[in-house]
Enzyme design. Sequence first.
Site, mmCIF file in Angstrom:
data_model
loop_
_atom_site.group_PDB
_atom_site.id
_atom_site.type_symbol
_atom_site.label_atom_id
_atom_site.label_comp_id
_atom_site.label_asym_id
_atom_site.label_seq_id
_atom_site.Cartn_x
_atom_site.Cartn_y
_atom_site.Cartn_z
ATOM 1 N N ASP A 487 4.065 -1.699 2.554
ATOM 2 C CA ASP A 487 2.484 -0.857 2.216
ATOM 3 C C ASP A 487 2.159 -0.721 3.968
ATOM 4 O OD1 ASP A 487 1.704 0.188 0.502
ATOM 5 O OD2 ASP A 487 1.162 -1.517 -0.544
HETATM 6 C C1 GLC Z 1 0.759 -4.824 0.179
HETATM 7 C C2 GLC Z 1 1.021 -6.126 1.976
HETATM 8 C C3 GLC Z 1 -0.762 -6.538 1.908
HETATM 9 C C4 GLC Z 1 -1.956 -5.300 2.267
HETATM 10 C C5 GLC Z 1 -1.551 -4.372 1.438
HETATM 11 C C6 GLC Z 1 -2.781 -3.053 1.797
HETATM 12 O O1 GLC Z 1 0.310 -6.037 -0.709
HETATM 13 O O2 GLC Z 1 1.787 -7.219 1.214
HETATM 14 O O3 GLC Z 1 -0.166 -6.938 3.412
HETATM 15 O O4 GLC Z 1 -3.045 -5.721 2.818
HETATM 16 O O5 GLC Z 1 -0.584 -3.817 0.993
HETATM 17 O O6 GLC Z 1 -2.593 -2.559 0.362
HETATM 18 C C1 GLC Z 2 3.217 -5.985 -1.907
HETATM 19 C C2 GLC Z 2 2.929 -4.828 -2.831
HETATM 20 C C3 GLC Z 2 3.321 -3.840 -3.341
HETATM 21 C C4 GLC Z 2 3.870 -3.540 -1.513
HETATM 22 C C5 GLC Z 2 4.472 -4.914 -1.451
HETATM 23 C C6 GLC Z 2 5.449 -4.509 0.693
HETATM 24 O O1 GLC Z 2 3.423 -6.434 -3.139
HETATM 25 O O2 GLC Z 2 2.111 -4.623 -4.059
HETATM 26 O O3 GLC Z 2 3.593 -2.808 -3.652
HETATM 27 O O4 GLC Z 2 5.331 -2.461 -1.876
HETATM 28 O O5 GLC Z 2 3.931 -5.777 -0.698
HETATM 29 O O6 GLC Z 2 4.613 -3.966 1.126
#
Ligand code: GLC
Ligand code: GLC
Length: 814
Positions: A487
Amino acid sequence: MKYGHFDDSAREYVITRPDTPLPWINYLGCEAYFGLISNTAGGYSFYKDARLRRLTRYRYNNAPYDMGGRYIYLRDNADHKFWSPSWMPVRSDLDEYTCRHGMGYTIIRSVSHRIEAETRYFVPIGENLEIWELTLTNKRAKTADISAFSAVEFCLWDALDDSTNFQRNFSTGQVELVDEVIYHKTEYRERRDHFAYFACSEKLVGFDTQREAFLGAYRGWDSPAAVEAGESSNSMANGWQPIGAHHIKVQLMAGESRKIVFILGYHENPRDAKFDPPGSQTINKKTVKPIIAKYTQLKNVDAAFIALHDYWTELLGKLQVNTPDEHTNRMVNIWNAYQCMITFNISRSASYFESGIGRGMGFRDSNQDLLGFVHMIPERARERILDLAATLLKNGGAFHQYQPLTKRGNNDVGSGFNDDPAWLVLAVAAYLKETGDWEILEMPVQYENEAGSETPLYEHLQRSLQYTLDRLGPNELPLIGRADWNDCLNLNCFSDTPGQSFQTTTNKDGTVAESVFIAGLFVLVAKEMVAIAGHKADSGEAAKMQLAAAQMEATVWKSGWDGGWFRRAYDDFGHVLGSKENTEGQIFIEPQGICIWAGLGVEDGRAQKALDSVAKYLATPHGIVLQQPAFSRYYLHLGEISSYPPGYKENAGIFCHTNPWIMIAETKVGRGDQAFDYYMRINPSKREGISELHKCEPYVYPQMIAGKDAPAHGEAKNSWLSGTAAMNFVAITQAILGIQPQYDGLEIKPIIPSGWQGFDVVRYFRGVRYEISVSRKGTGNKVLLEVDGKPISGTIIPLPARDVKILKVIAYIG
Ligand code: GLC
Ligand code: GLC
């Protein structure tokens, strides 16, 4: 150092001191009513949606930790001393303390002032309520005169509004007190048809429903004025902060025990029958009263607890293993499966690190969570698949999130995370393999939740795959869009303004930046589609996907292979990322895992080479980091990944979700020792002994462990809600132990450590009980199967005749 121990026969983790490094929590409820509960009774409850139907308040990120909960206060009416039997919030010393977190329940027991208090918290199966069953025992030689107070602080339903919109909320709170039950009915007078209730099995000597009347002005939950004085004020909340606090008095003779039940519940009335008498403003209690009457009776509470226990025995019984390693057994048989249920239900919405107001259910998250859950309750997995598919866009893209209450795609977040749709194919493939329910493919399902747009689910899969093929970049690799699995790899964002969302701010047109990860994922799921289409005798689709997978694979070798490992991406300038050409971010874990899982390089040694690079550059004793070298500064063209200090989160943290992909990849190249070694590095039970460093619960996976660039290398964060749960479950049960559901039968193909002589498994699959015994005959991974005493060829056990209910399988490996 440890703060407790596992009790495997009870399926519990027993915490033996209240001051764990962080609150160690559990979840109550596994259907529609949920609660979070910490080892000191902190936490909150909600119905279906932690943002929109929050029953009780919680204060995140508070000092001290963990404020807001299911509190009970005890007071000795003779000497006026009072304490919390759960330690918080009073925090006075307890002579004995244990917290047992089990499957859907938590039991906190303590002794103080020679009064033993044990509270059993759980949500009965099929009900929208939680029970707190308090057992008080007088351990003194003489009679004790004890006051017990319960306390919850009600949330005014929408948790975000509740914590921000005080000018309104301080005037809307309303309660009723009828037959000694406290009803919380804020906004019931207008558009809500639901209310909460808080009941007690004992006669009350008093109550409070107005927070400041109970606490006293400028006082906290650690010393409520009512508790100190031993007297409630029978306050009725009008606006301000409605609470529920019962006050009861018990005389306990020496050695005597008494059980007291509190029930906190959620109830809905039909809109046209909200009030009784009609036309009044009084809640109609006709349908809730029988529920309250039922659970204030001890025998019904006991029966409900036994039913909960049996429910979990059945669910966990679907897959039980007996291996030479206790950590593996414990995680697979109990905790990892349990965590998969929680992530299936809660996704990433409500934990002690997710406030419950930030996010709905993630599309890619929920599809992946399903992989670890589908064998337990396939019917619920089926429903989830259909819900998710109904949020798919007509062009095959996906809403990145949906709200569990409405089941609608979230417009604020929108779509454009270009890996999202592919995960739907993987989830459906897992469901089909587990159940053989091919009819699901014919189910009419909407797009974008629009009536009239229905097509069979099968077409959703086709459009999902086409979505990738319609979005190829300059190197013919898939365009990344806002992000792929990572993400925080935001190659089209270029944000220079504080506070902007990296995920939804898109400044670039997105026609250049590409993802090798999505390419690998595409190959993996396109191969599943070949099998699915083949099964449907849709040879056109099968051939198309076969070709598309082959072409994508060729593209990866052309533009996605760096010589020693798979590259990660191309940025908006067309520059490579995850290559020896880079100075930071030379090698990333994700493409190594997914490409090899998809089969790339397995035959020709390149997969091994990539995995050797992972071992060399990314592996640490605490798990495998996401990339190296970490980004030492913020890069405008890379986005959120470089916003984190080195070693944290996506910037070279040990992002646990990705580690099982490497375990799976290691099994693809036949290296069971290496796969299992990685499995153990992040195994929570194995890490129990370093709890003071690890900090998070030793019974569930966290999202992240600080990487080698971080000062606190090895410290975990963000426990419970992570794709790590499902992916590790798949890695250990399917890849390493090798018990793999396939479209046409159960496959047995273990890739286990060389030192293991064997292991046993009981697996229910399509209604048949498979009793599997694996034994090592040599050092290799070759498998010879005997089913009910007869040798069969290959590694897949064909489905038996309908009347067969048990199969005995012996697998020789060597
Ligand atoms: C994922 C990441 C986090 C980010 C988020 C945004 O959870 O781990 O760092 O802020 O996505 O949706
Ligand atoms: C968090 C988000 C997931 C993403 C991951 C890596 O766990 O929920 O959708 O793939 O972060 O950014």
